[in-house]
Write a protein that holds these residues in place. Structure first.
Motif, PDB file in Angstrom:
ATOM      1  N   GLY A  95       0.811  -1.219   0.000  1.00 47.85           N
ATOM      2  CA  GLY A  95       0.000   0.000   0.000  1.00 47.85           C
ATOM      3  C   GLY A  95       0.841   1.264   0.000  1.00 47.85           C
ATOM      4  N   SER A  96       1.892   1.274   0.799  1.00 48.27           N
ATOM      5  CA  SER A  96       2.779   2.448   0.847  1.00 48.27           C
ATOM      6  C   SER A  96       3.482   2.665  -0.487  1.00 48.27           C
ATOM      7  N   ALA A  97       3.962   1.586  -1.084  1.00 46.48           N
ATOM      8  CA  ALA A  97       4.635   1.706  -2.380  1.00 46.48           C
ATOM      9  C   ALA A  97       3.663   2.180  -3.454  1.00 46.48           C
ATOM     10  N   THR A  98       2.460   1.644  -3.445  1.00 44.25           N
ATOM     11  CA  THR A  98       1.453   2.042  -4.434  1.00 44.25           C
ATOM     12  C   THR A  98       1.057   3.502  -4.250  1.00 44.25           C
ATOM     13  N   ALA A  99       0.735   3.881  -3.025  1.00 49.28           N
ATOM     14  CA  ALA A  99       0.347   5.266  -2.762  1.00 49.28           C
ATOM     15  C   ALA A  99       1.501   6.225  -3.059  1.00 49.28           C
ATOM     16  N   GLY A 100       2.723   5.807  -2.753  1.00 47.83           N
ATOM     17  CA  GLY A 100       3.885   6.648  -3.053  1.00 47.83           C
ATOM     18  C   GLY A 100       4.062   6.854  -4.546  1.00 47.83           C
ATOM     19  N   ALA A 101       3.909   5.784  -5.326  1.00 47.98           N
ATOM     20  CA  ALA A 101       4.034   5.909  -6.785  1.00 47.98           C
ATOM     21  C   ALA A 101       2.930   6.797  -7.353  1.00 47.98           C
ATOM     22  N   ILE A 102       1.719   6.621  -6.845  1.00 41.74           N
ATOM     23  CA  ILE A 102       0.604   7.462  -7.312  1.00 41.74           C
ATOM     24  C   ILE A 102       0.868   8.917  -6.954  1.00 41.74           C
ATOM     25  N   THR A 103       1.303   9.165  -5.731  1.00 45.45           N
ATOM     26  CA  THR A 103       1.587  10.532  -5.283  1.00 45.45           C
ATOM     27  C   THR A 103       2.690  11.163  -6.116  1.00 45.45           C
ATOM     28  N   ALA A 114      -6.263   6.226  -3.025  1.00 50.55           N
ATOM     29  CA  ALA A 114      -5.913   4.817  -3.244  1.00 50.55           C
ATOM     30  C   ALA A 114      -6.088   4.024  -1.944  1.00 50.55           C
ATOM     31  N   ALA A 115      -5.709   4.631  -0.826  1.00 49.29           N
ATOM     32  CA  ALA A 115      -5.916   3.976   0.472  1.00 49.29           C
ATOM     33  C   ALA A 115      -7.410   3.827   0.747  1.00 49.29           C
ATOM     34  N   SER A 116      -8.172   4.846   0.426  1.00 48.85           N
ATOM     35  CA  SER A 116      -9.626   4.761   0.600  1.00 48.85           C
ATOM     36  C   SER A 116     -10.210   3.653  -0.258  1.00 48.85           C
ATOM     37  N   ALA A 117      -9.741   3.548  -1.495  1.00 50.06           N
ATOM     38  CA  ALA A 117     -10.236   2.498  -2.393  1.00 50.06           C
ATOM     39  C   ALA A 117      -9.931   1.114  -1.825  1.00 50.06           C
ATOM     40  N   ALA A 118      -8.749   0.939  -1.256  1.00 52.91           N
ATOM     41  CA  ALA A 118      -8.394  -0.351  -0.656  1.00 52.91           C
ATOM     42  C   ALA A 118      -9.309  -0.658   0.523  1.00 52.91           C
ATOM     43  N   LEU A 119      -9.621   0.335   1.328  1.00 50.19           N
ATOM     44  CA  LEU A 119     -10.508   0.121   2.471  1.00 50.19           C
ATOM     45  C   LEU A 119     -11.951  -0.148   2.031  1.00 50.19           C
TER      46      LEU A 119
END
Length: 162
Positions: A95-103, A114-119
């Motif tokens: 999740g951190s890697a994905t959110a970091g790449a998106i950011t 992206a974190a909201s979508a995962a939740l």
């Protein structure tokens, strides 16, 4: 601060309803409150959004542990906790890697979304699998802990007569 407050509230008032019902409610609450993380534009606003999001975090983790403890035979409980922690750490890393790449590519707001979508996905999966969250009416299984010996044999460390 939010997670601490949520944990203290849970400890003081207890878990309402069944563990499965509480799990569904709390994961849904995390999904909804995570949406607020994409809105802040200042540090104080982000602190407030994190506090609101955190209110359900400690209770969610406690209920997750309760479900695991009540559904796993005692001899396998340590391994089950190990797998739960492993899955959680892998999820955090991915999740951190994905959110970091998106950011990095499109900004912080989509990264938080992206974190909201995962939740939201986790809530949907939990809801569709809610039957698996039902537990028998048995009390939680507690591993027996060996009782300490009444007194250590003479001649061991800490023995005054040694």
């Amino acid at each position: 601060m939010g997670s601490l407050a949520g944990g203290l509230l849970l400890a003081r008032r207890g878990r309402p309803g069944t563990p499965g019902g509480a799990y569904l409610t709390l994961v849904g609450t995390l999904a909804v409150t995570s949406l607020a993380l994409a809105l802040p534009r200042t540090v104080p606003q982000m602190a407030a959004a994190l506090a609101v999001f955190g209110l359900a975090l400690a209770p969610f983790l406690a209920v997750t542990d309760e479900l695991l403890a009540r559904s796993t035979p005692t001899p396998q409980l340590a391994e089950a906790y190990g797998w739960l922690q492993t899955a959680g750490q892998v999820g955090l890393a991915v999740g951190s890697a994905t959110a970091g790449a998106i950011t990095d590519h499109v900004g912080s707001t989509p990264g938080f979304l992206a974190a909201s979508a995962a939740l939201v996905l986790a809530t949907a999966v939990a809801f569709t699998r809610r039957r698996s969250l039902r537990l028998p009416n048995a009390a939680p299984q507690v591993a027996r802990v060996a009782q300490p010996a009444a007194a250590a044999p003479r001649g061991f460390a800490g023995d005054d007569a040694g």
